[in-house]
Design an enzyme around this catalytic site. Structure first.
Site, PDB file in Angstrom:
ATOM      1  N   ASP A 187     -11.141  75.179  12.229  1.00 46.58           N
ATOM      2  CA  ASP A 187     -10.685  73.892  12.561  1.00 46.58           C
ATOM      3  C   ASP A 187      -8.925  73.930  13.176  1.00 46.58           C
ATOM      4  O   ASP A 187      -8.631  73.013  13.957  1.00 46.58           O
ATOM      5  CB  ASP A 187     -10.547  72.676  11.795  1.00 46.58           C
TER       6      ASP A 187
ATOM      7  N   TYR B 145      -7.114  63.426  10.646  1.00 51.78           N
ATOM      8  CA  TYR B 145      -6.694  64.572  10.862  1.00 51.78           C
ATOM      9  C   TYR B 145      -7.033  64.959  12.360  1.00 51.78           C
ATOM     10  O   TYR B 145      -7.980  64.564  12.985  1.00 51.78           O
ATOM     11  CB  TYR B 145      -7.782  65.577  10.074  1.00 51.78           C
TER      12      TYR B 145
ATOM     13  N   HIS C  85      -5.625  68.186  14.144  1.00 49.79           N
ATOM     14  CA  HIS C  85      -5.932  69.524  14.473  1.00 49.79           C
ATOM     15  C   HIS C  85      -5.730  69.924  15.942  1.00 49.79           C
ATOM     16  O   HIS C  85      -6.654  70.541  16.334  1.00 49.79           O
ATOM     17  CB  HIS C  85      -7.024  70.139  13.963  1.00 49.79           C
TER      18      HIS C  85
ATOM     19  N   ARG D 215     -17.716  61.674   5.465  1.00 45.66           N
ATOM     20  CA  ARG D 215     -16.620  61.092   4.923  1.00 45.66           C
ATOM     21  C   ARG D 215     -16.391  59.872   5.415  1.00 45.66           C
ATOM     22  O   ARG D 215     -16.763  59.504   6.352  1.00 45.66           O
ATOM     23  CB  ARG D 215     -15.709  62.182   4.844  1.00 45.66           C
TER      24      ARG D 215
ATOM     25  N   LYS E  32     -11.668  62.622  11.019  1.00 45.23           N
ATOM     26  CA  LYS E  32     -11.764  63.650  11.797  1.00 45.23           C
ATOM     27  C   LYS E  32     -11.138  63.133  13.089  1.00 45.23           C
ATOM     28  O   LYS E  32     -11.264  61.792  13.331  1.00 45.23           O
ATOM     29  CB  LYS E  32     -13.082  64.025  12.260  1.00 45.23           C
TER      30      LYS E  32
ATOM     31  N   GLU F  79      -2.509  66.386   8.674  1.00 43.74           N
ATOM     32  CA  GLU F  79      -2.210  67.834   8.507  1.00 43.74           C
ATOM     33  C   GLU F  79      -0.834  68.295   8.801  1.00 43.74           C
ATOM     34  O   GLU F  79      -0.372  69.342   8.494  1.00 43.74           O
ATOM     35  CB  GLU F  79      -3.288  68.645   9.286  1.00 43.74           C
TER      36      GLU F  79
END
Length: 367
Positions: free
Chosen positions: A278, A102, A104, A24, A83, A126
């Site tokens: 994740d 993101y 996480h 991505r 990511k 997120e």
């Protein structure tokens, strides 16, 4: 005071993702064109969009500039990623950098430490909220991950991959597979609709009776819905061919809802898919896997726990992600760090600032 034509964070960088099998990219060419139109300079690392089907020429046509190295992309004021920063990117973090991706952090405490030590400002997709209390930047990837959970689960039930050899939809005179989905949110509902479409026998388990009412109304009696408790989950898991863990607590570690003891009751060759990996995982026996090596066998049960599941369908995922993130990227670029004063929902997305964890839930998860 920043004018409408002079963004506070006017130089935006998009590096190529380096996490394993992550294809991505954080911004489409159309998204880049929108940011250029509002006065931003957009730096795209060479071939950053290739895995999603977007060539360097497409970005150049949008008004972006192609840079040769990750270092150049990371030199921007605002860096967009998909990511969390990988260990090889930690050296690019610095005090005058704003990162939007993101994160996480509950599942990646080493990343949290690196972000704090760098002094950078980091917003997490997120934990950005909307007026309804939803998670609008997580939702599109949750929906894709939910569909993939069923698709990958069905695939790995194939005997040549170590599965039990059960076809999800069965055959005339042969019962369909039993699919148990724990969690009825965006991930769980997407998994359920995909499983129903393939003809499976579907059970959705959730702790919220209001959500179960919604599922009942929208499934028209085509699936079983159960209130969550340990006994109900244990019985359902023991009878399942495919279990999908789809439990999320925004910004926090996922709770364990399927114990190792429950896994031992499943039939050999059954499959579990832990979409919450994740966020640390909601199945006790799960360990994060990769697209290259997606499963591990534990107690005779195949465990699929890829941490970046939507990366398997990068073109769809990148388009869906940019659709959701672009308005927030534009607002962050326009206002800079003061965006937290004008948009309380973006304020929820602020995870790290000035060496501290800024989001209370995330901070508690890292204690």
């Amino acid at each position: 005071m920043t004018s409408a034509t002079t963004p506070a964070l006017g130089v935006i960088g998009v590096p190529k993702e380096i996490k394993g099998d992550e294809r991505r990219v954080a911004l489409t060419p159309d998204g880049a064109a929108e940011l250029v139109q509002m006065g931003c300079q957009v730096l795209i690392e060479h071939d950053a969009g290739r895995g999603s089907g977007f060539s360097d020429e497409m970005y150049v046509s949008s008004g972006a500039q192609i840079v040769a190295t990750a270092k150049e992309a990371w030199s921007a004021e605002l860096v967009l990623k998909v990511k969390e920063p990988q260990a090889g990117e930690f050296d690019f973090l610095r005090p005058d950098l704003t990162l939007f991706t993101y994160l996480h952090l509950a599942a990646y405490p080493k990343v949290a430490t690196a972000l704090k030590h760098s002094g950078c400002t980091a917003f997490a997709y997120e934990t950005v909220t909307d007026r309804n209390g939803g998670l609008p930047l997580l939702a599109p990837m949750s929906e894709i991950a939910g569909k993939l959970a069923t698709q990958m689960g069905a695939h790995h039930l194939s005997a040549h991959l170590g599965g039990s050899g059960v076809l999800l939809g069965g055959a005339p005179g042969v019962a369909p597979a039993s699919v148990v989905i724990i969690g009825g949110g965006n991930v769980g509902w997407a998994s359920a609709t995909m499983a129903l479409g393939l003809g499976a026998q579907v059970t959705v388990i959730d702790a919220s009776l209001d959500r179960l009412r919604w599922i009942d109304e929208h499934s028209f009696g085509r699936l079983v819905h159960l209130a969550a408790n340990r006994s109900t989950i244990a019985r359902s898991v023991a009878q399942a061919d495919l279990v999908i863990g789809a439990v999320l607590v925004a910004g926090d570690k996922a709770p364990i809802v399927v114990s190792e003891e429950m896994i031992t009751t499943m039939r050999p060759g059954s499959v579990v898919v832990d979409v919450a990996i994740d966020q640390g995982g909601c199945i006790e026996t799960s360990e994060e896997t990769t697209h290259a090596n997606p499963t591990r066998e534990i107690h005779g049960v195949l465990h699929y726990a890829v941490g970046n599941m939507p990366g398997a369908v990068p073109q769809t995922s990148t388009l869906a992600l940019t659709n959701a993130t672009l308005p927030r990227i534009a607002k962050l670029a326009q206002h800079g760090h003061s965006v937290v004063d004008v948009d309380p929902h973006m304020a929820e997305g602020l995870n790290v600032q000035a060496g501290e964890i800024a989001n209370e839930t995330v901070a508690q998860s890292l204690v």
